[in-house]
Scaffold this active site. Sequence first.
Site, PDB file in Angstrom:
ATOM      1  N   CYS A  85      21.000  24.829  -1.021  1.00 13.81           N
ATOM      2  CA  CYS A  85      21.103  24.655   0.440  1.00 13.81           C
ATOM      3  C   CYS A  85      21.889  25.787   1.103  1.00 13.81           C
ATOM      4  O   CYS A  85      21.760  26.003   2.306  1.00 13.81           O
ATOM      5  CB  CYS A  85      21.729  23.314   0.784  1.00 13.81           C
ATOM      6  SG  CYS A  85      20.838  21.921   0.097  1.00 13.81           S
TER       7      CYS A  85
ATOM      8  N   ASN B 115      16.285  17.210   5.187  1.00 12.01           N
ATOM      9  CA  ASN B 115      17.034  18.275   4.505  1.00 12.01           C
ATOM     10  C   ASN B 115      16.038  19.220   3.838  1.00 12.01           C
ATOM     11  O   ASN B 115      15.457  18.887   2.802  1.00 12.01           O
ATOM     12  CB  ASN B 115      17.980  17.663   3.471  1.00 12.01           C
ATOM     13  CG  ASN B 115      18.835  18.712   2.773  1.00 12.01           C
ATOM     14  OD1 ASN B 115      18.544  19.906   2.836  1.00 12.01           O
ATOM     15  ND2 ASN B 115      19.878  18.272   2.093  1.00 12.01           N
TER      16      ASN B 115
ATOM     17  N   HIS C 292      23.838  23.807   8.036  1.00  9.05           N
ATOM     18  CA  HIS C 292      22.812  23.257   7.146  1.00  9.05           C
ATOM     19  C   HIS C 292      22.613  21.792   7.510  1.00  9.05           C
ATOM     20  O   HIS C 292      23.570  21.050   7.724  1.00  9.05           O
ATOM     21  CB  HIS C 292      23.264  23.384   5.684  1.00  9.05           C
ATOM     22  CG  HIS C 292      22.419  22.580   4.748  1.00  9.05           C
ATOM     23  ND1 HIS C 292      21.046  22.695   4.733  1.00  9.05           N
ATOM     24  CD2 HIS C 292      22.739  21.635   3.831  1.00  9.05           C
ATOM     25  CE1 HIS C 292      20.565  21.852   3.830  1.00  9.05           C
ATOM     26  NE2 HIS C 292      21.564  21.200   3.270  1.00  9.05           N
TER      27      HIS C 292
HETATM   28  N1  ACO Z   1      17.290   2.669   1.048  1.00 10.69           N
HETATM   29  C1  ACO Z   1      18.015   1.552   0.926  1.00 10.69           C
HETATM   30  N2  ACO Z   1      19.094   1.449   0.157  1.00 10.69           N
HETATM   31  C2  ACO Z   1      19.480   2.538  -0.523  1.00 10.69           C
HETATM   32  C3  ACO Z   1      18.770   3.749  -0.460  1.00 10.69           C
HETATM   33  C4  ACO Z   1      17.641   3.797   0.371  1.00 10.69           C
HETATM   34  N3  ACO Z   1      16.878   4.904   0.528  1.00 10.69           N
HETATM   35  N4  ACO Z   1      19.386   4.645  -1.227  1.00 10.69           N
HETATM   36  C5  ACO Z   1      20.443   4.053  -1.769  1.00 10.69           C
HETATM   37  N5  ACO Z   1      20.507   2.768  -1.356  1.00 10.69           N
HETATM   38  C6  ACO Z   1      21.495   1.760  -1.681  1.00 10.69           C
HETATM   39  C7  ACO Z   1      22.231   2.054  -2.960  1.00 10.69           C
HETATM   40  O1  ACO Z   1      21.488   1.613  -4.079  1.00 10.69           O
HETATM   41  C8  ACO Z   1      23.515   1.291  -2.766  1.00 10.69           C
HETATM   42  O2  ACO Z   1      23.269  -0.066  -3.054  1.00 10.69           O
HETATM   43  P1  ACO Z   1      24.394  -0.952  -3.796  1.00 10.69           P
HETATM   44  O3  ACO Z   1      25.568  -0.945  -2.853  1.00 10.69           O
HETATM   45  O4  ACO Z   1      23.729  -2.272  -3.921  1.00 10.69           O
HETATM   46  O5  ACO Z   1      24.658  -0.267  -5.089  1.00 10.69           O
HETATM   47  C9  ACO Z   1      23.767   1.409  -1.276  1.00 10.69           C
HETATM   48  O6  ACO Z   1      22.504   1.762  -0.686  1.00 10.69           O
HETATM   49  C10 ACO Z   1      24.810   2.424  -0.910  1.00 10.69           C
HETATM   50  O7  ACO Z   1      24.548   3.630  -1.605  1.00 10.69           O
HETATM   51  P2  ACO Z   1      25.462   4.898  -1.470  1.00 10.69           P
HETATM   52  O8  ACO Z   1      24.865   6.016  -2.268  1.00 10.69           O
HETATM   53  O9  ACO Z   1      26.865   4.538  -1.750  1.00 10.69           O
HETATM   54  O10 ACO Z   1      25.285   5.194   0.086  1.00 10.69           O
HETATM   55  P3  ACO Z   1      26.019   6.238   0.988  1.00 10.69           P
HETATM   56  O11 ACO Z   1      26.609   5.567   2.152  1.00 10.69           O
HETATM   57  O12 ACO Z   1      26.903   7.167   0.210  1.00 10.69           O
HETATM   58  O13 ACO Z   1      24.800   7.102   1.537  1.00 10.69           O
HETATM   59  C11 ACO Z   1      23.763   9.249   1.141  1.00 10.69           C
HETATM   60  C12 ACO Z   1      23.971   7.831   0.647  1.00 10.69           C
HETATM   61  C13 ACO Z   1      22.942   9.196   2.435  1.00 10.69           C
HETATM   62  C14 ACO Z   1      22.998  10.034   0.096  1.00 10.69           C
HETATM   63  C15 ACO Z   1      25.124   9.881   1.423  1.00 10.69           C
HETATM   64  O14 ACO Z   1      25.997   9.715   0.341  1.00 10.69           O
HETATM   65  C16 ACO Z   1      25.033  11.336   1.727  1.00 10.69           C
HETATM   66  O15 ACO Z   1      24.521  11.727   2.762  1.00 10.69           O
HETATM   67  N6  ACO Z   1      25.545  12.199   0.858  1.00 10.69           N
HETATM   68  C17 ACO Z   1      25.492  13.621   1.079  1.00 10.69           C
HETATM   69  C18 ACO Z   1      24.501  14.143   0.167  1.00 10.69           C
HETATM   70  C19 ACO Z   1      23.542  15.076   0.792  1.00 10.69           C
HETATM   71  O16 ACO Z   1      23.321  15.129   1.972  1.00 10.69           O
HETATM   72  N7  ACO Z   1      22.964  15.846  -0.096  1.00 10.69           N
HETATM   73  C20 ACO Z   1      22.014  16.759   0.267  1.00 10.69           C
HETATM   74  C21 ACO Z   1      22.140  17.985  -0.508  1.00 10.69           C
HETATM   75  S1  ACO Z   1      23.714  18.688  -0.419  1.00 10.69           S
HETATM   76  C22 ACO Z   1      23.803  19.217   1.028  1.00 10.69           C
HETATM   77  O17 ACO Z   1      22.779  19.568   1.530  1.00 10.69           O
HETATM   78  C23 ACO Z   1      25.067  19.203   1.680  1.00 10.69           C
END
Ligand code: ACO
Length: 325
Positions: free
Chosen positions: A114, A282, A252
């Site tokens: 990224c 993304n 980004h």
């Molecule tokens: N739909 C529904 N539920 C989901 C989904 C989905 N698509 N994906 C995960 N869940 C569930 C999980 O299983 C979990 O369930 P549980 O509590 O029963 O175990 C729950 O939702 C919470 O999951 P988390 O991963 O803890 O959710 P979080 O609030 O952290 O959000 C996310 C996830 C959106 C990926 C977030 O952590 C994030 O944005 N991280 C940054 C990562 C990123 O953007 N990476 C891109 C590349 S790096 C960069 O570009 C910067």
Amino acid sequence: MAIKSVIKSTGAYLPEKILSNQDLEKMVDTSDEWITQRSGIKTRHIAADDQTTADLATLAGRDALERSGLSAGELDGVIVATTTPDQTFPSVAVKVQAALGIPAGLAFDVQAVCSGFVYALAMADNFIVRGQARRLLVIGAEKMSSIVDWKDRTTCVLFADGAAGVVLEAQESADESVTARGIHSTHLYADGNLRDLLYTDGGPSSTGTSGHIKMQGREVFKYAVSHMATVVNEALEENGISADDVDWLVPHQANIRILEATAKKLEMPIEKVVVTVDHHGNTSAASIPLALHEAVCDGRIKQGDLLLLEAMGGGLTWGSALIRF
Ligand code: ACO
């Protein structure tokens, strides 16, 4: 007189197919509400099966070249930031070079996920400032859909496809302050100890496949906010300016919550942040130039505006670029 790398034009290409959250609800156990709340993404573009990253990059490069008013023969080379090349080799860049009729000059890909576009821009700037090139095409292009596991709801709702880029041109300027047009600073970083937070579970020399994206979302989120704010502050300090002097933050586009948290940390109003994640998703290395191009085309970013580009991605890698547009 100092040489500066000035952005002469921007260009972009987004694939025709649009995938909505409602479409994803039919593919995995997710909901529009979850995706919107957690990421801010509503729709994203997905390349056709027979469209490669080089196809996307060529269309974006042609657009940027046409808008520059230059001919392909006037370019000294092309750098493509991508993590999803068509083949292990040759590079996407040489395919773009051949397709656009750019004469023999430098052509290579940059792999910093990224952060790739910021890395590529920094390299191009160094070639230009050193006098090794006068005009370069710099592109970020990705077909992330090709490395997404479409059964994994934790990643497939986030990533998307697209390409965009800029034509950089050497311009001499007697003005050494940030009021002069061009790239004023770039800062690049990586911490390989954090490589397991975001990676693909394959590659040519390990599994012989390209693998699929694996991510520890929460951890990545934490580092994204802190690293992005740190590189932005460093760019401001080095150039002797404050966040108020920046007209547009062009980050980004990973997640609206990361963008909001970064803006808050910098005490910058969200109105000064170019946000496209809602309709682009993304797109990894393509996301910054796509956001830049959109804001230039709709008249938000004007010539003379001070732009701060910043990114963080797999590696982990991160970086910034301060540019007078
Ligand atoms: N739909 C529904 N539920 C989901 C989904 C989905 N698509 N994906 C995960 N869940 C569930 C999980 O299983 C979990 O369930 P549980 O509590 O029963 O175990 C729950 O939702 C919470 O999951 P988390 O991963 O803890 O959710 P979080 O609030 O952290 O959000 C996310 C996830 C959106 C990926 C977030 O952590 C994030 O944005 N991280 C940054 C990562 C990123 O953007 N990476 C891109 C590349 S790096 C960069 O570009 C910067």
